[in-house]
Design an enzyme around this catalytic site. Structure first.
Site, mmCIF file in Angstrom:
data_model
loop_
_atom_site.group_PDB
_atom_site.id
_atom_site.type_symbol
_atom_site.label_atom_id
_atom_site.label_comp_id
_atom_site.label_asym_id
_atom_site.label_seq_id
_atom_site.Cartn_x
_atom_site.Cartn_y
_atom_site.Cartn_z
ATOM 1 N N VAL A 112 0.828 -1.214 0.000
ATOM 2 C CA VAL A 112 0.000 0.000 0.000
ATOM 3 C C VAL A 112 0.865 1.269 0.000
ATOM 4 C CG1 VAL A 112 -1.687 1.352 1.317
ATOM 5 C CG2 VAL A 112 -1.995 -1.112 1.058
ATOM 6 N N GLU A 133 -2.860 -3.813 -7.008
ATOM 7 C CA GLU A 133 -3.338 -4.813 -6.039
ATOM 8 C C GLU A 133 -2.363 -4.802 -4.878
ATOM 9 O OE1 GLU A 133 -3.560 -7.712 -3.737
ATOM 10 O OE2 GLU A 133 -2.774 -8.924 -5.381
ATOM 11 N N CYS A 175 -1.364 -12.755 -1.165
ATOM 12 C CA CYS A 175 -2.229 -11.601 -0.878
ATOM 13 C C CYS A 175 -3.558 -12.051 -0.294
ATOM 14 C CB CYS A 175 -2.482 -10.810 -2.165
ATOM 15 S SG CYS A 175 -0.988 -10.236 -2.979
#
Length: 556
Positions: free
Chosen positions: A281, A307, A341
């Site tokens: 992020v 993503e 993820c």
């Protein structure tokens, strides 16, 4: 507009649909690698060929292999004494050359028929499926620490599926045309973006790297691919397969680089047209901010696709099947060391079922083997990817050891003498808002919160608001009403939602993957609409009769 009225209008106006073809593609079968099988023998040979070897991996810019003075090494996670690859970082001048080399072929590549571009990716998929399969699997296992099955579902099956299904979707998109009338013909042209696309790929899936660079290229774009430092070996193998399949050398520039330096260079170029990203992020936010600061210099508004991971949940209802919960959670939380993820890292269990689930979790946990995936095929998962990851996960385990709200039920030992090994760790928390339930760990750590069975509805709200992410999640229940309620209340909590199944294992064309919130832009790679992100459509109307007057009939 009702179907009857639509048919009438079509008849009166002479509307016609252009013919649409379908292209048959199926998911790549996952091989089993049983004792005595051909695929097992081929893989064993490929693994043996890599023992003690260090592959030299250059930057590839303008179709030329280039070395800089900034030389680095990729280490095997489970044996960090083994340097599996020697590579170098591109400097700013080389990145600029890569941009120019890509732009030089952009028009020619964009004008190439989609059928021709698609055939390259079909050929690459065939190479991966057959003669190059064992090599790419072995390089993924040794370089990224994957077991046979984890390498097979990633570097073979998923990457093959990405190439084949994206090519199929692209050709079908081209075939699916607009409504035309007798006096004019309408068509849609799917152009590449006007500029270049930067692809920034992660270590944890070889397939993601191939898709982040490959999907934009398929749609007529030129790409600068920055592979992960810890997946260099397999990424370069995929790149060479694309070239072998017929991809022109300048369409994708292979540019290992320092992350911030690469980001600075690509986002400062006036020709920057898109970012295809998988990673953290903070990195995605940094790149997004850089793009916003540079908007005035761009020729077009860049496409940003990202993503960024998740804090994925398994929610257990009292009606759930216990073995399904236990086995699904162990796989989701600990396969590939939790470095997916989509991995489950928070488990919510009703107090009525906790004694059964706890006993079974601990029993099965004791059977998990952590070790060398290339030397011992009974290994369930191996070391985490590198020293930074090892140190970060170790801090979370230390947090669990010292927090009064947390109790380590099993595992958690860390040993980095030979490889970056961390035992699968199960932690019970009294506080559902503890940081261990909120923040992504990206390692083999599962946090469990036991809730009062009667507070099931409150737990749905808790799950939805605990973490900033929204990637994957699963509910385990046999009660259909409970499932429907969970689907409604957790509608925004997961982009991939599973019912009585683990939160990992999305398959191309079956469960297109992605999530929103802090998990990313949810563009769903693996689905037919994903390729639209990498094209700039042009609608064309060609009129076949002369316009004889500027006045309308009512004006006469």
């Amino acid at each position: 507009m009702g179907p009857l009225l639509l048919r009438v209008l079509r008849g009166r106006l002479g509307l016609r649909w252009q013919h649409r073809s379908t292209f048959e593609v199926a998911n790549e079968p996952i091989l089993e690698f049983k004792l005595g099988s051909l695929e097992r023998a081929a893989l064993q040979k490929a693994l043996n060929d890599l023992k003690g070897k260090t592959e030299a991996i250059p930057c590839v810019v303008g179709g030329q292999e280039v070395w800089t003075s900034d030389v680095r090494y990729q280490l095997s996670p489970y044996n960090h004494a083994h340097k599996v690859a020697k590579y170098c970082y591109a400097d700013k001048d080389l990145i600029n050359k890569a941009i120019n080399a890509a732009l030089a072929v952009r028009r020619e590549w964009d004008l190439r028929p989609i059928q021709d571009r698609a055939q390259i990716f079909f050929k690459a998929a065939d190479l991966l499926s057959g003669p190059r399969r064992a090599e790419v699997l072995a390089k993924t296992m040794i370089g990224q620490g994957k077991t046979i099955i984890q390498a097979e579902i990633d570097a073979a099956a998923e990457l093959i599926d990405f190439f084949r299904f994206n090519a199929k979707y692209a050709m079908e998109l081209e075939e699916e045309q607009l409504i035309s009338v007798p006096v004019s013909t309408n068509s849609m042209v799917y152009r590449g973006l006007e500029g270049f696309v930067a692809a920034v790929s992660p270590f944890n899936f070889t397939a993601i790297g191939g898709n982040l660079a490959g999907a934009p290229a398929l749609m007529g774009n030129v790409v600068l691919w920055k592979p992960s430092d810890t997946a260099m070996l397999s990424s370069y193998a995929v790149y060479k397969i694309l070239l072998e399949a017929g991809l022109p050398p300048n369409v994708i520039q292979f540019v290992p680089a320092n992350g911030p330096a690469f980001g600075d260079m690509v986002t400062s170029s006036e020709h920057f047209a898109g970012l295809n990203f998988t990673g953290s992020v903070p990195t995605f936010k940094r790149l997004w901010k850089q793009v916003s600061e540079n908007l005035d210099r761009y020729r077009t508004f860049p496409r940003l696709a990202g993503e960024c991971g998740g804090k994925n949940f398994h929610l257990v209802h009292s009606s759930a099947d216990v073995p399904t919960v236990v086995n699904g959670t162990l796989r989701s939380a600990f396969e590939y060391g939790g470095q997916k993820c989509s991995a489950c890292s928070r488990l919510y269990v009703p107090d009525l079922l906790w004694p059964q689930i706890k006993a079974k979790l601990l029993e099965e946990h004791g059977k998990i083997k952590v070790g060398d995936p290339a030397g011992d095929f009974e290994t369930f998962f191996s070391a985490v990817i590198d020293d930074k990851s090892f140190a970060r996960i170790k801090k979370w385990i230390q947090h669990a050891q010292t927090s009064p709200n947390l109790t380590i039920l099993a595992g958690g030992k860390c040993d980095d003498k030979v490889g970056y090994f961390i035992e699968p760790c199960i932690v019970e928390t009294k506080d559902p808002k503890d940081p261990i339930m909120k923040e992504e760990i990206f390692g083999p750590v599962l946090a469990v919160y036991v809730y009062p069975e009667k507070q099931y509805k409150e737990i749905l709200q808790l799950i939805d608001t605990t973490s900033p992410y929204g990637l994957t999640g699963a509910v385990f229940a046999q009660d259909k009403n409970v499932i429907q309620e969970a689907r409604k209340l957790l509608r925004n909590a997961a982009g991939n939602f599973y019912i009585n199944d683990k939160s990992t294992g999305a398959v191309v064309a079956q469960q297109p993957f992605g999530g929103a919130r802090a998990s990313g832009t949810n563009d769903k790679p693996g689905g037919r609409h994903y390729i639209l992100r990498w094209t700039s459509p042009q609608a064309i109307k060609e009129t076949h009769v002369p316009l004889e007057d500027w006045k309308y009939s009512y004006m006469q």
